[in-house]
Design an enzyme around this catalytic site. Structure first.
Site, PDB file in Angstrom:
ATOM      1  N   HIS A  11       0.725  -1.272  -0.064  1.00 46.96           N
ATOM      2  CA  HIS A  11       0.033  -0.034   0.221  1.00 46.96           C
ATOM      3  C   HIS A  11       0.888   1.302   0.106  1.00 46.96           C
ATOM      4  CE1 HIS A  11       0.640  -0.772   4.103  1.00 46.96           C
ATOM      5  NE2 HIS A  11       0.525   0.493   4.531  1.00 46.96           N
ATOM      6  N   GLU A  47      -7.936   3.692   9.226  1.00 43.97           N
ATOM      7  CA  GLU A  47      -7.664   3.609   8.004  1.00 43.97           C
ATOM      8  C   GLU A  47      -8.577   3.122   7.017  1.00 43.97           C
ATOM      9  OE1 GLU A  47      -4.807   0.442   7.953  1.00 43.97           O
ATOM     10  OE2 GLU A  47      -6.250  -0.929   7.199  1.00 43.97           O
ATOM     11  N   GLN A  58      -3.770   3.562   1.136  1.00 39.56           N
ATOM     12  CA  GLN A  58      -4.447   3.595   2.454  1.00 39.56           C
ATOM     13  C   GLN A  58      -4.577   5.212   2.794  1.00 39.56           C
ATOM     14  OE1 GLN A  58      -1.432   2.661   5.677  1.00 39.56           O
ATOM     15  NE2 GLN A  58      -2.558   0.883   6.175  1.00 39.56           N
ATOM     16  N   HIS A  82       3.721   6.923   4.030  1.00 40.78           N
ATOM     17  CA  HIS A  82       4.629   5.785   3.967  1.00 40.78           C
ATOM     18  C   HIS A  82       4.393   4.826   2.700  1.00 40.78           C
ATOM     19  CE1 HIS A  82       1.618   4.043   6.762  1.00 40.78           C
ATOM     20  NE2 HIS A  82       2.014   3.032   6.218  1.00 40.78           N
ATOM     21  N   GLU A 132       7.131   0.443   5.553  1.00 42.67           N
ATOM     22  CA  GLU A 132       6.533  -0.473   6.274  1.00 42.67           C
ATOM     23  C   GLU A 132       6.821  -1.741   5.554  1.00 42.67           C
ATOM     24  OE1 GLU A 132       2.261   0.207   6.768  1.00 42.67           O
ATOM     25  OE2 GLU A 132       2.055  -1.661   8.159  1.00 42.67           O
TER      26      GLU A 132
HETATM   27 CO    CO Z   1       0.670   1.298   6.473  1.00 44.67          CO
END
Ligand code: CO
Length: 136
Positions: A11, A47, A58, A82, A132
């Protein structure tokens, strides 16, 4: 050994002030709809996931003033927060990046949303991107 530990972009996370407004905007602009919504208490965020092929956008909204995403919004405003890379084995990928001397946020993999296992790598030693690692 040339095989990448990344199997997919899991994502791209975007920090927003108003989750409903962001969801509506993606729907109106691109016809994109939410496939999963979750309150992640441990991270202080809610989210909404929009599917794009096998990956997600996301949209992330803080649910408390002390959440890291709230601090990010206060300092930098809305925007790219991120990138989540999908990996087969989060422990393995985290160990590999630590061997490189990278600064990590999570010393060990931990539970993420959607029942995933995740670990964050600090942007400082990752060319300015919060990374991530996501294991499904
Ligand atoms: Co994330």
């Amino acid at each position: 050994m040339t095989d990448s530990l990344f199997t997919e972009i899991d994502h791209v996370a975007i920090a927003v002030n108003d989750l409903d407004a962001a969801v509506r905007w993606y729907k109106d602009a691109f016809g994109a709809s939410v496939v999963h919504r979750e309150l992640v208490e441990s991270d202080g965020v809610e989210e909404a996931l929009i599917a794009v092929a096998d990956s997600y956008v996301q949209l992330l909204m803080p649910t408390s003033e002390t959440s890291p995403v709230a601090r990010y919004l206060a300092q930098r405003g809305e925007g790219l927060h991120h990138v989540g890379y999908r990996v087969k084995d989060c422990s393995e990928a985290l160990a590999a990046v630590k061997r490189m001397g990278a600064r990590v946020i999570d010393e060990e993999p931990r539970p993420g949303s959607r029942g995933t296992t995740v670990a964050f790598v600090h942007p400082k030693t990752a060319f300015g991107t919060l990374i991530e690692l996501v294991q499904e």
